[in-house]
Design a protein around this motif. Structure first.
Motif, PDB file in Angstrom:
ATOM      1  N   LEU A 118      -1.973  -2.048  10.934  1.00 54.74           N
ATOM      2  CA  LEU A 118      -2.562  -2.529   9.687  1.00 54.74           C
ATOM      3  C   LEU A 118      -4.003  -2.990   9.904  1.00 54.74           C
ATOM      4  CD1 LEU A 118       0.400  -4.505   8.102  1.00 54.74           C
ATOM      5  CD2 LEU A 118      -0.593  -2.352   7.316  1.00 54.74           C
ATOM      6  N   HIS A 119      -4.242  -3.693  11.005  1.00 56.43           N
ATOM      7  CA  HIS A 119      -5.606  -4.150  11.311  1.00 56.43           C
ATOM      8  C   HIS A 119      -6.546  -2.963  11.459  1.00 56.43           C
ATOM      9  CE1 HIS A 119      -8.887  -5.433  13.988  1.00 56.43           C
ATOM     10  NE2 HIS A 119      -8.867  -6.512  13.207  1.00 56.43           N
TER      11      HIS A 119
ATOM     12  N   ALA B  29      -9.598  -2.254   8.917  1.00 57.79           N
ATOM     13  CA  ALA B  29     -10.956  -2.309   9.468  1.00 57.79           C
ATOM     14  C   ALA B  29     -11.706  -0.998   9.260  1.00 57.79           C
ATOM     15  CB  ALA B  29     -10.902  -2.653  10.960  1.00 57.79           C
ATOM     16  N   ALA B  30     -10.976   0.099   9.153  1.00 54.15           N
ATOM     17  CA  ALA B  30     -11.608   1.416   9.040  1.00 54.15           C
ATOM     18  C   ALA B  30     -12.080   1.727   7.622  1.00 54.15           C
ATOM     19  CB  ALA B  30     -10.636   2.496   9.499  1.00 54.15           C
ATOM     20  N   ARG B  31     -11.708   0.912   6.669  1.00 54.89           N
ATOM     21  CA  ARG B  31     -12.081   1.233   5.293  1.00 54.89           C
ATOM     22  C   ARG B  31     -12.953   0.126   4.704  1.00 54.89           C
ATOM     23  NH1 ARG B  31     -10.429   2.116   1.434  1.00 54.89           N
ATOM     24  NH2 ARG B  31      -9.887   0.882  -0.225  1.00 54.89           N
ATOM     25  N   PRO B  32     -13.893   0.506   3.872  1.00 57.47           N
ATOM     26  CA  PRO B  32     -14.738  -0.492   3.210  1.00 57.47           C
ATOM     27  C   PRO B  32     -14.013  -1.085   2.002  1.00 57.47           C
ATOM     28  CG  PRO B  32     -15.424   1.703   2.574  1.00 57.47           C
ATOM     29  CD  PRO B  32     -14.318   1.868   3.589  1.00 57.47           C
ATOM     30  N   GLY B  33     -14.194  -2.344   1.761  1.00 54.22           N
ATOM     31  CA  GLY B  33     -13.635  -2.965   0.572  1.00 54.22           C
ATOM     32  C   GLY B  33     -12.153  -3.252   0.677  1.00 54.22           C
ATOM     33  N   THR B  34     -11.608  -3.715  -0.416  1.00 56.80           N
ATOM     34  CA  THR B  34     -10.191  -4.064  -0.495  1.00 56.80           C
ATOM     35  C   THR B  34      -9.379  -2.838  -0.898  1.00 56.80           C
ATOM     36  OG1 THR B  34     -10.840  -6.268  -1.214  1.00 56.80           O
ATOM     37  CG2 THR B  34      -8.556  -5.656  -1.559  1.00 56.80           C
ATOM     38  N   PRO B  35      -8.300  -2.546  -0.152  1.00 62.94           N
ATOM     39  CA  PRO B  35      -7.479  -1.385  -0.510  1.00 62.94           C
ATOM     40  C   PRO B  35      -6.681  -1.635  -1.791  1.00 62.94           C
ATOM     41  CG  PRO B  35      -6.500  -2.550   1.341  1.00 62.94           C
ATOM     42  CD  PRO B  35      -7.814  -3.231   1.046  1.00 62.94           C
ATOM     43  N   SER B  36      -6.349  -0.555  -2.462  1.00 63.56           N
ATOM     44  CA  SER B  36      -5.524  -0.650  -3.667  1.00 63.56           C
ATOM     45  C   SER B  36      -4.065  -0.905  -3.268  1.00 63.56           C
ATOM     46  CB  SER B  36      -5.612   0.655  -4.464  1.00 63.56           C
ATOM     47  OG  SER B  36      -4.941   1.689  -3.763  1.00 63.56           O
TER      48      SER B  36
ATOM     49  N   LEU C  87       0.560   0.168   0.398  1.00 66.60           N
ATOM     50  CA  LEU C  87       1.910   0.698   0.615  1.00 66.60           C
ATOM     51  C   LEU C  87       1.894   1.834   1.636  1.00 66.60           C
ATOM     52  CD1 LEU C  87       3.297   0.736  -3.035  1.00 66.60           C
ATOM     53  CD2 LEU C  87       4.002  -0.761  -1.166  1.00 66.60           C
ATOM     54  N   ASN C  88       0.922   2.725   1.528  1.00 66.71           N
ATOM     55  CA  ASN C  88       0.809   3.824   2.489  1.00 66.71           C
ATOM     56  C   ASN C  88       0.517   3.307   3.892  1.00 66.71           C
ATOM     57  OD1 ASN C  88       1.392   5.995   0.790  1.00 66.71           O
ATOM     58  ND2 ASN C  88      -0.708   6.121   0.069  1.00 66.71           N
ATOM     59  N   MET C  89      -0.326   2.303   4.006  1.00 63.69           N
ATOM     60  CA  MET C  89      -0.627   1.723   5.323  1.00 63.69           C
ATOM     61  C   MET C  89       0.627   1.122   5.950  1.00 63.69           C
ATOM     62  SD  MET C  89      -4.220  -0.250   4.805  1.00 63.69           S
ATOM     63  CE  MET C  89      -5.637   0.566   4.124  1.00 63.69           C
ATOM     64  N   LEU C  90       1.382   0.383   5.156  1.00 65.64           N
ATOM     65  CA  LEU C  90       2.631  -0.200   5.663  1.00 65.64           C
ATOM     66  C   LEU C  90       3.607   0.885   6.107  1.00 65.64           C
ATOM     67  CD1 LEU C  90       3.171  -3.067   3.074  1.00 65.64           C
ATOM     68  CD2 LEU C  90       2.875  -3.350   5.536  1.00 65.64           C
ATOM     69  N   ALA C  91       3.745   1.921   5.291  1.00 67.61           N
ATOM     70  CA  ALA C  91       4.676   3.005   5.629  1.00 67.61           C
ATOM     71  C   ALA C  91       4.243   3.712   6.913  1.00 67.61           C
ATOM     72  CB  ALA C  91       4.761   4.000   4.471  1.00 67.61           C
ATOM     73  N   ARG C  92       2.952   4.043   7.033  1.00 67.52           N
ATOM     74  CA  ARG C  92       2.457   4.717   8.240  1.00 67.52           C
ATOM     75  C   ARG C  92       2.628   3.840   9.474  1.00 67.52           C
ATOM     76  NH1 ARG C  92      -1.574   6.545   4.773  1.00 67.52           N
ATOM     77  NH2 ARG C  92      -2.941   4.858   5.423  1.00 67.52           N
ATOM     78  N   ALA C  93       2.458   2.538   9.328  1.00 72.92           N
ATOM     79  CA  ALA C  93       2.578   1.625  10.459  1.00 72.92           C
ATOM     80  C   ALA C  93       4.004   1.553  10.997  1.00 72.92           C
ATOM     81  CB  ALA C  93       2.095   0.237  10.059  1.00 72.92           C
ATOM     82  N   THR C  94       4.987   1.966  10.194  1.00 70.09           N
ATOM     83  CA  THR C  94       6.378   1.961  10.655  1.00 70.09           C
ATOM     84  C   THR C  94       6.905   3.364  10.951  1.00 70.09           C
ATOM     85  OG1 THR C  94       7.143   1.900   8.372  1.00 70.09           O
ATOM     86  CG2 THR C  94       6.969  -0.203   9.516  1.00 70.09           C
ATOM     87  N   GLY C  95       5.998   4.357  11.005  1.00 70.34           N
ATOM     88  CA  GLY C  95       6.401   5.687  11.446  1.00 70.34           C
ATOM     89  C   GLY C  95       6.627   6.715  10.365  1.00 70.34           C
TER      90      GLY C  95
END
Length: 178
Positions: free
Chosen positions: A20-21, A25-32, A37-45
């Motif tokens: 998640l970090h 960190a790789a994206r500018p601004g606040t994510p939607s 949700l996509n970041m959380l899903a990718r972080a768990t495989g």
């Protein structure tokens, strides 16, 4: 997007936090909301949130037991389960390699353990387990993939005892319920 409640778990919270970090960190601004949700899903495989949701939905349909150490891809199991009829027989030989392998584990599980059988007996058992009429194909595939062994002259076949992959175990359990 409709609200669907399903459990979310991570085996390694430290890896989840690092992923998640890195994504944040790789994206500018606040994510939607969806990006989070996509970041959380990718972080768990999972590939994305849709993949996570589809897996949870399929797990609910299959009434899966608690997750084993290696996660079951319930979406794949549900896709392959549709290839079997109500009696648990394979209707058609699948075109995709991963689907064929899961189907072969089902056939492997239905051969008796520790019993040497003649080729004719193996063919009879396999014929009863499918509807497309090619027991020789199934017998050869089981041998070529190291699931059964045979005598050099082809007179005797025996199941090789081994632990099937978790996806195959889930499919075998699902088909055995009928």
């Amino acid at each position: 997007m409709p609200r669907t409640a399903f459990p979310f778990a991570s085996k390694d919270v430290s890896a989840l936090a690092r992923a998640l970090h890195r994504d944040l960190a790789a994206r500018p601004g606040t994510p939607s909301h969806l990006e989070l949700l996509n970041m959380l899903a990718r972080a768990t495989g999972f590939r994305n949130f849709q993949h996570l949701r589809a897996d949870a939905t399929a797990a609910g349909r299959l009434d899966a037991p608690p997750a084993p150490e290696e996660p079951v891809d319930h979406t794949r199991v549900a896709r392959v389960a549709r290839l079997f009829d109500a009696e648990g027989a394979l209707v058609r030989w699948p075109g995709r390699e991963w689907q064929r392998l899961l189907c072969l584990w089902v056939f492997w599980s239905r051969l008796p353990a520790g019993l040497e059988m003649a080729e004719r007996e193996v063919n009879e058992r396999l014929t009863a387990l499918h509807r497309f009429g090619d027991a020789a194909l199934l017998r050869r595939e089981l041998f070529d993939r190291g699931m059964v062994t045979r005598r050099p002259d082809g007179s005797g076949y025996r199941r090789i005892e081994q632990r099937p992959p978790v996806d195959a175990l889930a499919l075998i359990r699902w088909l055995g319920r009928g």
